[in-house]
Design a protein around this motif. Structure first.
Motif, PDB file in Angstrom:
ATOM      1  N   ARG A  13      31.543  28.678 -19.736  1.00 45.77           N
ATOM      2  CA  ARG A  13      31.317  27.878 -18.545  1.00 45.77           C
ATOM      3  C   ARG A  13      30.857  26.466 -18.888  1.00 45.77           C
ATOM      4  O   ARG A  13      29.753  26.057 -18.568  1.00 45.77           O
ATOM      5  CB  ARG A  13      30.285  28.551 -17.656  1.00 45.77           C
ATOM      6  N   ASP A  14      31.717  25.755 -19.563  1.00 44.39           N
ATOM      7  CA  ASP A  14      31.441  24.374 -19.918  1.00 44.39           C
ATOM      8  C   ASP A  14      31.371  23.508 -18.670  1.00 44.39           C
ATOM      9  O   ASP A  14      30.744  22.470 -18.647  1.00 44.39           O
ATOM     10  CB  ASP A  14      32.558  23.912 -20.859  1.00 44.39           C
ATOM     11  N   VAL A  15      32.008  24.016 -17.627  1.00 43.74           N
ATOM     12  CA  VAL A  15      32.114  23.286 -16.364  1.00 43.74           C
ATOM     13  C   VAL A  15      30.776  22.878 -15.812  1.00 43.74           C
ATOM     14  O   VAL A  15      30.658  21.886 -15.103  1.00 43.74           O
ATOM     15  CB  VAL A  15      32.777  24.198 -15.341  1.00 43.74           C
ATOM     16  N   ALA A  16      29.760  23.668 -16.143  1.00 44.70           N
ATOM     17  CA  ALA A  16      28.440  23.400 -15.599  1.00 44.70           C
ATOM     18  C   ALA A  16      28.022  21.954 -15.837  1.00 44.70           C
ATOM     19  O   ALA A  16      27.190  21.415 -15.115  1.00 44.70           O
ATOM     20  CB  ALA A  16      27.435  24.334 -16.233  1.00 44.70           C
ATOM     21  N   ASP A  18      29.763  19.407 -15.226  1.00 43.12           N
ATOM     22  CA  ASP A  18      30.181  18.624 -14.072  1.00 43.12           C
ATOM     23  C   ASP A  18      29.660  19.177 -12.763  1.00 43.12           C
ATOM     24  O   ASP A  18      29.108  18.477 -11.943  1.00 43.12           O
ATOM     25  CB  ASP A  18      31.701  18.584 -13.985  1.00 43.12           C
ATOM     26  N   ILE A  19      29.890  20.439 -12.555  1.00 42.31           N
ATOM     27  CA  ILE A  19      29.542  21.052 -11.287  1.00 42.31           C
ATOM     28  C   ILE A  19      29.155  22.485 -11.566  1.00 42.31           C
ATOM     29  O   ILE A  19      29.436  23.006 -12.637  1.00 42.31           O
ATOM     30  CB  ILE A  19      30.740  21.043 -10.317  1.00 42.31           C
ATOM     31  N   ALA A  20      28.575  23.102 -10.585  1.00 38.09           N
ATOM     32  CA  ALA A  20      28.168  24.494 -10.775  1.00 38.09           C
ATOM     33  C   ALA A  20      29.387  25.359 -11.057  1.00 38.09           C
ATOM     34  O   ALA A  20      30.490  25.086 -10.588  1.00 38.09           O
ATOM     35  CB  ALA A  20      27.464  24.994  -9.525  1.00 38.09           C
ATOM     36  N   ALA A  21      29.183  26.384 -11.845  1.00 36.00           N
ATOM     37  CA  ALA A  21      30.294  27.262 -12.175  1.00 36.00           C
ATOM     38  C   ALA A  21      30.722  28.042 -10.939  1.00 36.00           C
ATOM     39  O   ALA A  21      29.900  28.396 -10.105  1.00 36.00           O
ATOM     40  CB  ALA A  21      29.862  28.221 -13.265  1.00 36.00           C
ATOM     41  N   PRO A  22      32.009  28.295 -10.811  1.00 34.12           N
ATOM     42  CA  PRO A  22      32.484  29.024  -9.641  1.00 34.12           C
ATOM     43  C   PRO A  22      32.054  30.480  -9.736  1.00 34.12           C
ATOM     44  O   PRO A  22      32.012  31.036 -10.813  1.00 34.12           O
ATOM     45  CB  PRO A  22      33.993  28.902  -9.747  1.00 34.12           C
ATOM     46  N   GLU A  23      31.786  31.043  -8.601  1.00 37.58           N
ATOM     47  CA  GLU A  23      31.373  32.440  -8.635  1.00 37.58           C
ATOM     48  C   GLU A  23      32.603  33.327  -8.552  1.00 37.58           C
ATOM     49  O   GLU A  23      33.634  32.937  -8.013  1.00 37.58           O
ATOM     50  CB  GLU A  23      30.408  32.743  -7.474  1.00 37.58           C
TER      51      GLU A  23
ATOM     52  N   ILE C 206      39.379  21.038 -16.504  1.00 41.62           N
ATOM     53  CA  ILE C 206      38.135  21.760 -16.811  1.00 41.62           C
ATOM     54  C   ILE C 206      36.976  21.108 -16.081  1.00 41.62           C
ATOM     55  O   ILE C 206      36.150  21.766 -15.464  1.00 41.62           O
ATOM     56  CB  ILE C 206      37.866  21.734 -18.327  1.00 41.62           C
ATOM     57  N   LYS C 207      36.936  19.777 -16.135  1.00 41.98           N
ATOM     58  CA  LYS C 207      35.800  19.074 -15.571  1.00 41.98           C
ATOM     59  C   LYS C 207      35.803  19.120 -14.047  1.00 41.98           C
ATOM     60  O   LYS C 207      34.757  19.182 -13.429  1.00 41.98           O
ATOM     61  CB  LYS C 207      35.809  17.610 -16.027  1.00 41.98           C
ATOM     62  N   GLY C 210      36.531  23.417 -12.308  1.00 41.43           N
ATOM     63  CA  GLY C 210      35.598  24.508 -12.556  1.00 41.43           C
ATOM     64  C   GLY C 210      36.266  25.783 -13.019  1.00 41.43           C
ATOM     65  O   GLY C 210      35.625  26.816 -13.131  1.00 41.43           O
ATOM     66  N   ASP C 212      37.709  28.345 -15.759  1.00 42.45           N
ATOM     67  CA  ASP C 212      37.251  28.638 -17.123  1.00 42.45           C
ATOM     68  C   ASP C 212      38.065  27.915 -18.173  1.00 42.45           C
ATOM     69  O   ASP C 212      39.292  27.868 -18.105  1.00 42.45           O
ATOM     70  CB  ASP C 212      37.377  30.138 -17.407  1.00 42.45           C
ATOM     71  N   ARG C 213      37.349  27.430 -19.173  1.00 47.99           N
ATOM     72  CA  ARG C 213      38.008  26.795 -20.303  1.00 47.99           C
ATOM     73  C   ARG C 213      39.027  27.739 -20.953  1.00 47.99           C
ATOM     74  O   ARG C 213      40.114  27.324 -21.345  1.00 47.99           O
ATOM     75  CB  ARG C 213      36.951  26.392 -21.320  1.00 47.99           C
ATOM     76  N   ARG C 279      37.161  24.046  -5.798  1.00 46.99           N
ATOM     77  CA  ARG C 279      35.903  23.304  -5.753  1.00 46.99           C
ATOM     78  C   ARG C 279      36.155  21.901  -5.275  1.00 46.99           C
ATOM     79  O   ARG C 279      37.169  21.307  -5.575  1.00 46.99           O
ATOM     80  CB  ARG C 279      35.320  23.200  -7.159  1.00 46.99           C
ATOM     81  N   TYR C 349      30.898   7.723 -14.747  1.00 45.80           N
ATOM     82  CA  TYR C 349      29.939   8.247 -15.725  1.00 45.80           C
ATOM     83  C   TYR C 349      29.514   7.163 -16.692  1.00 45.80           C
ATOM     84  O   TYR C 349      28.335   7.020 -17.013  1.00 45.80           O
ATOM     85  CB  TYR C 349      30.563   9.394 -16.529  1.00 45.80           C
ATOM     86  N   THR C 445      26.714  14.291  -9.676  1.00 41.85           N
ATOM     87  CA  THR C 445      26.146  15.640  -9.645  1.00 41.85           C
ATOM     88  C   THR C 445      25.941  16.234 -11.024  1.00 41.85           C
ATOM     89  O   THR C 445      26.813  16.162 -11.868  1.00 41.85           O
ATOM     90  CB  THR C 445      27.101  16.582  -8.913  1.00 41.85           C
TER      91      THR C 445
END
Ligand code: HEM
Ligand SMILES: [Fe+2]
Lengths: 209, 101, 447
Positions: A13-16, A18-23, C206-207, C210, C212-213, C279, C349, C445
Motif C-alpha cells: 500500500r504505497d498509495v498511502a 498520496d491518499i488513504a488506501a482503498p478498503e 499508483i499515486k 489507490g 495496489d502496486r 478514489r 508537490y 492531502t
C-alpha cells in the motif's frame, strides 16, 4: 504470485503516500486470468502474441495464394513434404519429452527432469538440422527469399519459426540450470507453443494446394 | 499462479501416438489422388489436412500446454483462434476453386 | 514531496515548458508560411523554422522525461538522488546545447537529417548529457528500492541513449541512411519511449487511483512486453518503399498493425485503474491529462498510424499530409500529454501547494486537445486530396498544393487555437496564485 520468488519486494500500500488506501480491494492476482494458465503469466502474453502473429502470417499466406494459385502450386513443388512431416513428428516427440520433464520435476526428480529436457532439446536440434538441410537445398537450387512471393513468405514464416526453436533451446537450457517447478512449467509452455505453431505452419505451407 | 496437474505419462503417450499417426495420414492424403470431380478432388484434401492440423493443435493445447485445466473462456479463445485459421485456409481454397470455374 | 532532491525536477519542468512555448510559436510561424509562402523568407527560411519546431519538441519531451525521472525516482527508490548538483549541471548543459543548436540552424549550420540535424559537437554534447543522466539515475536506482516502475523507466532511458548512437552513423547511400535513421526515430517513439510512457502512467495510476502496486506492476509488464513485441519489428513499416528488400513489407504489415495493441492496452489500463480505484484524487487536472494521454495516443499513434501502415496504402500515402496528420496527433497524444500529466501532477508537490489552477489547466486541456484533433482532421483531408491528385492522377506537386490551400488555412487556424490553449496550460502550471492566509500552510492531502 504469492510466494513466487520473482515478486518484487514492495509494500502493498504505497498509495498511502498520496491518499488513504482503498478498503476492500481484494487481490485477484491481477493478471486478468493469465494466472490460471500453467507457467508464468508473462509467458502467456508472449504465447498469445506469437499465435496472433503466426496466425496473421498464415492467413496472409492463404489470401495471397488466391491471387496466384498456379504460381504457389509450382513453387510448392520445390518443398519436401516428407522433410516437413518428419520434422512434425520430431517436434511432437520432443513435446512428449517436455511433458515427461514436467512430470519428473513434479515428483521432485531433478536428474530425470534434466535428462528429459536434454532429450527435448536434442530433438529440437535435429529439427533445426533438417530445416537447414531444406534451406540448403533451396539455395542450391538458386531459390532465395526474393525469388517469389511464395518463397518470401516461406522463408519468413519458417525462418521466424526456426528462430523460435533456437530461442526455445536457450530457454530449455536456462530452466534446465534452474529447474524449479515454475521455471520448467514456463519453459516447456514456450516449447509447446513452438510445437503448436509448427503443426499449423506445416500443413498450410507444405500441403495445402 | 496455480498448481497444475500435468497429464499422466499414459495419456501423453496416447496423444503423441494419435498426433503422429494423424501426421502420416495427412501426408498420405496429399499424395493420394482423391476420386470424384475436380471440385471434390481439390477441396476435400484441404479440408482433411486442416482438420488433422487443428486436431493436432487442439491436442497440444489441451494436453501438452495444459489448457484442459483452464476455464472455459480460455478454451473458447484458443478454439476461436484455430477456427479462424481453419476457416481462412478452407475459404481461400474455395475461392481459388470458384474463380477457376 | 518527500525528498529534497526531487526539487531538481523543477529546472527540467520549467526548461521543458519554455521550449514547449518556443515549439508552438515556431509551429504557428511554419503554418503561416504554408499560406503566405514568402512570410519571413528573407530572415528565417522555412527549413530553419521547421527544424526549430521539431527539434524543440524532441528536446523538451526528453527534458520532461529527465524531470519526471528525477521527480519519481526518489519516491520509487525511497532515497535521495545520487547527486542533485550533477542533475543541475546536466540541465544547463542540455539547455545550452539546445540553444546552441538553434543558433547554428539560424546560421545555416546543420546536418540536414530530419530530427537529427544537430551539428556533430552538439550531438556529442547530447551524449554527454545522457551519460550524466544515466550515471546519476542508475546510481540512485542501485542504492534504493527497486520497483518495476523505476526499472522500466531507467531501462527505457538507457535505450533512448543507446539508440541515439545511430545518429552518428550516416551512410552516403540514401536507403541505408534512412534505414539507420529509423533505428533512432521509430525505435524511439514506437519502442523505448513507450516504456517511458507506460512506466510514468503506471506511476501516476499508483499515486492517483489507490490501486495496489502489485496489480499495476503486472499491467506495466504486460504493456511493456506488447510494446517491444510489436514495435521492434514494426520498424518494417518504414522499409516498405525505400529500397530495402521486399520481405520487409510482410514484416512491416503484420507487426506494425499489431502496434495498436499496446496503445489500446494503455487505454484499458488507465480507465480500468481509475474505475477500480474509485478514489477522488484532489489533482483532477493531472488525472484528466493521464486519461487523455492514453486515449489520444491510441488515436494518434494507433488509429492514425494504422491508417497508412499497410504497404499497399503507404505506396500512395508515403510522405504526404497524411503522414503529417499522424505525426502531429501521435506526438501530441502520446508524449506531449504524458509530460503535461506528470508536470501537472508533480508541480503542486514540488512547490508545496495544494493543486492549484485546476480549472484553467483543464480549459487548456480541452482547448488544446480539440484544436489538435481539428488540425489532424484538416491535415488528413488535405492528405487524402493530395494522394488522389498527386499520386493517383499524377498532377504536379505544386499544383496540388494550390488545390489544398484551404486546408492549410484551417490548419493555421487550429494552430493559433493550440497556441492559446498552450498559453493557458503554461500559465496554469507556472503562475501559482498567492496562497490564502487562512490556508497558507495547507499542503496536499497526506503529506
Ligand atoms: C506515439 C507513437 C508514434 C509517434 C510519435 C509517431 C510519429 C511519427 C512521425 C513524426 C512520422 C513521420 C516521420 C517522417 O517521415 O518524418 C511517422 C511516420 C509513420 N508512422 Fe508513426 N508515430 C507513432 C506511432 C505509430 C504507429 C503505432 C504506427 C502504426 C500502427 C505508425 C505508423 C507510421 C507510418 C506507417 C509512418 C510512415 C509514413 C510515411 O510513409 O510517410 N506510427 N510517425
Ligand atoms: Fe514507425
Amino acid at each position: 504470485m504469492k510466494g513466487d520468488k520473482n515478486t518484487v519486494d514492495c509494500p502493498v500500500r504505497d498509495v498511502a503516500v498520496d491518499i488513504a488506501a482503498p478498503e476492500g480491494d481484494e487481490d485477484t492476482g491481477g493478471w486478468g486470468g493469465l494466472e490460471f494458465l500453467p507457467g508464468h503469466p508473462l509467458i502467456w502474453v508472449l504465447i498469445l502474441s506469437e499465435l496472433v502473429v503466426f496466425g496473421a502470417f498464415l492467413l496472409v499466406f492463404s489470401a495471397v495464394r488466391i491471387m496466384d494459385p498456379a504460381g504457389f502450386a509450382a513453387d510448392q513443388l520445390h518443398l519436401s513434404p516428407l522433410a516437413g512431416g518428419i520434422n512434425t513428428i520430431i517436434l511432437l516427440t520432443s513435446g512428449l519429452c517436455a511433458v515427461f520433464a514436467m512430470r519428473a520435476v513434479e515428483h521432485g526428480k531433478l536428474l530425470s527432469c534434466r535428462v528429459w529436457l536434454g532429450a527435448t532439446a536434442l530433438l529440437g536440434l535435429v529439427f533445426l538440422i533438417v530445416k537447414l538441410l531444406e534451406y540448403g537445398a533451396k539455395i542450391d537450387a538458386g531459390i532465395t527469399i526474393d525469388t517469389s512471393t511464395f518463397f518470401t513468405l516461406y522463408f519468413l514464416i519458417t525462418g521466424f519459426h526456426a528462430l523460435h526453436v533456437v530461442l526455445g533451446l536457450g530457454i530449455l537450457c536456462v530452466v534446465g540450470i534452474w529447474p524449479s517447478r515454475i521455471n520448467i512449467e514456463t519453459g516447456t509452455a514456450f516449447w509447446h507453443m513452438v510445437d503448436l505453431i509448427w503443426v499449423l505452419v506445416f500443413p498450410v505451407i507444405y500441403l495445402v494446394r | 499462479m496455480m498448481e497444475h496437474k500435468t497429464v499422466s505419462a499414459r495419456t501423453a503417450t496416447w496423444v503423441w501416438g494419435v498426433a503422429s499417426t494423424a501426421t502420416i495420414l495427412a501426408l498420405a492424403a496429399t499424395f493420394e489422388q482423391v476420386p470424384g470431380g475436380a471440385l471434390i478432388a481439390r477441396f476435400l484434401p484441404v479440408v482433411i489436412i486442416m482438420a488433422v492440423a487443428s486436431t493436432k493443435a487442439w491436442l497440444i493445447l489441451r494436453f501438452y500446454l495444459g489448457l484442459r485445466n483452464a476455464q472455459g473462456s480460455w478454451t473458447g479463445l484458443f478454439a476461436a483462434f484455430l477456427i479462424v485459421i481453419v476457416v481462412g485456409v478452407v475459404f481461400a481454397q474455395a475461392a481459388i476453386i470458384l474463380i477457376d470455374q | 514531496m518527500k525528498y529534497q532532491s526531487q526539487k531538481v525536477a523543477l529546472y527540467y519542468i520549467y526548461g521543458a515548458l519554455t521550449l514547449f512555448a518556443a515549439q508552438i510559436v515556431f509551429g504557428v510561424v511554419a503554418g503561416t508560411v504554408y499560406v503566405f509562402p514568402n512570410f519571413l523568407s528573407e530572415v528565417l527560411p522555412f527549413n530553419v523554422i521547421r527544424m526549430i519546431h521539431t527539434n524543440a519538441l524532441i528536446v523538451w519531451l526528453l527534458m520532461g522525461y529527465f524531470g519526471a525521472a528525477y521527480y519519481l525516482l526518489p519516491e520509487e527508490c525511497e532515497t535521495e538522488i545520487h547527486s542533485p548538483k550533477l542533475a543541475i549541471i546536466q540541465f544547463w548543459l542540455f539547455m545550452a546545447a539546445a540553444l546552441a543548436a538553434v543558433v547554428c540552424y539560424i546560421l545555416g549550420i546543420h546536418e540536414g537529417r530530419e530530427f537529427l540535424e544537430q551539428p556533430l559537437p552538439i550531438k556529442v554534447a547530447i551524449v554527454v548529457v545522457a551519460l550524466i543522466f544515466l550515471y546519476n539515475s542508475t546510481l540512485t536506482l542501485l542504492k534504493g528500492r527497486k520497483t518495476a516502475i523505476s526499472n522500466v523507466l531507467i531501462v527505457g532511458l538507457w535505450f533512448v541513449a543507446l539508440l541515439f548512437l545511430f545518429a552518428f552513423y550516416n551512410p552516403a547511400n540514401l536507403s541505408l541512411d534512412k534505414m539507420y535513421w529509423w533505428y533512432v526515430i521509430h525505435l524511439w517513439v514506437e519502442g523505448v519511449w513507450e516504456l517511458i510512457m507506460a512506466s510514468i502512467l503506471a506511476f501516476l495510476m499508483i499515486k492517483m487511483t489507490g490501486v495496489d502496486r502489485e496489480v499495476i506492476e503486472k499491467w506495466l509488464y504486460v504493456m511493456v512486453s506488447l510494446s517491444l513485441f510489436t514495435g521492434i519489428l514494426g520498424t518494417g513499416h518504414h522499409y516498405l518503399w525505400i529500397g530495402t528488400p521486399g520481405y520487409w513489407q510482410w514484416i512491416g504489415n503484420v507487426f506494425s498493425t499489431l502496434e495498436i495493441v499496446p496503445f489500446f492496452a494503455m487505454v484499458v489500463f488507465c480507465f480500468y485503474m481509475v474505475w477500480k480505484g474509485g478514489r477522488e484524487h484532489p489533482n483532477k487536472a493531472a488525472l484528466l491529462w493521464a486519461l487523455g494521454c492514453s486515449v489520444m495516443a491510441f488515436f494518434g499513434a494507433g488509429v492514425w498510424g494504422f491508417m497508412h501502415t499497410i504497404s499497399s496504402i503507404n505506396y500512395y500515402s508515403h510522405g504526404t499530409q497524411i503522414t503529417a496528420a499522424h505525426g502531429h496527433l501521435a506526438f501530441y497524444g502520446a508524449y506531449v500529454m504524458l509530460n503535461l500529466a506528470i508536470f501537472t501532477y508533480a508541480l503542486p508537490y514540488l512547490r508545496g501547494r495544494a493543486p492549484y489552477n485546476q480549472q484553467l489547466n483543464m480549459w487548456g486541456f480541452w482547448i488544446t486537445t480539440s484544436a489538435m484533433a481539428f488540425m489532424t482532421f484538416t491535415l488528413t483531408f488535405a492528405g487524402i486530396v493530395q494522394v488522389h491528385l498527386q499520386r493517383v492522377l499524377g498532377m504536379a506537386y505544386m499544383e496540388v498544393q494550390d488545390q489544398i490551400a484551404l486546408f492549410y488555412w484551417m490548419r493555421l487556424g487550429a494552430g493559433v487555437v493550440v497556441l492559446i490553449g498552450v498559453t493557458l496550460i503554461i500559465w496554469s502550471l507556472v503562475v501559482v496564485p498567492r496562497a490564502r492566509p487562512a490556508t497558507g500552510a495547507v499542503r496536499q492531502t497526506g503529506k
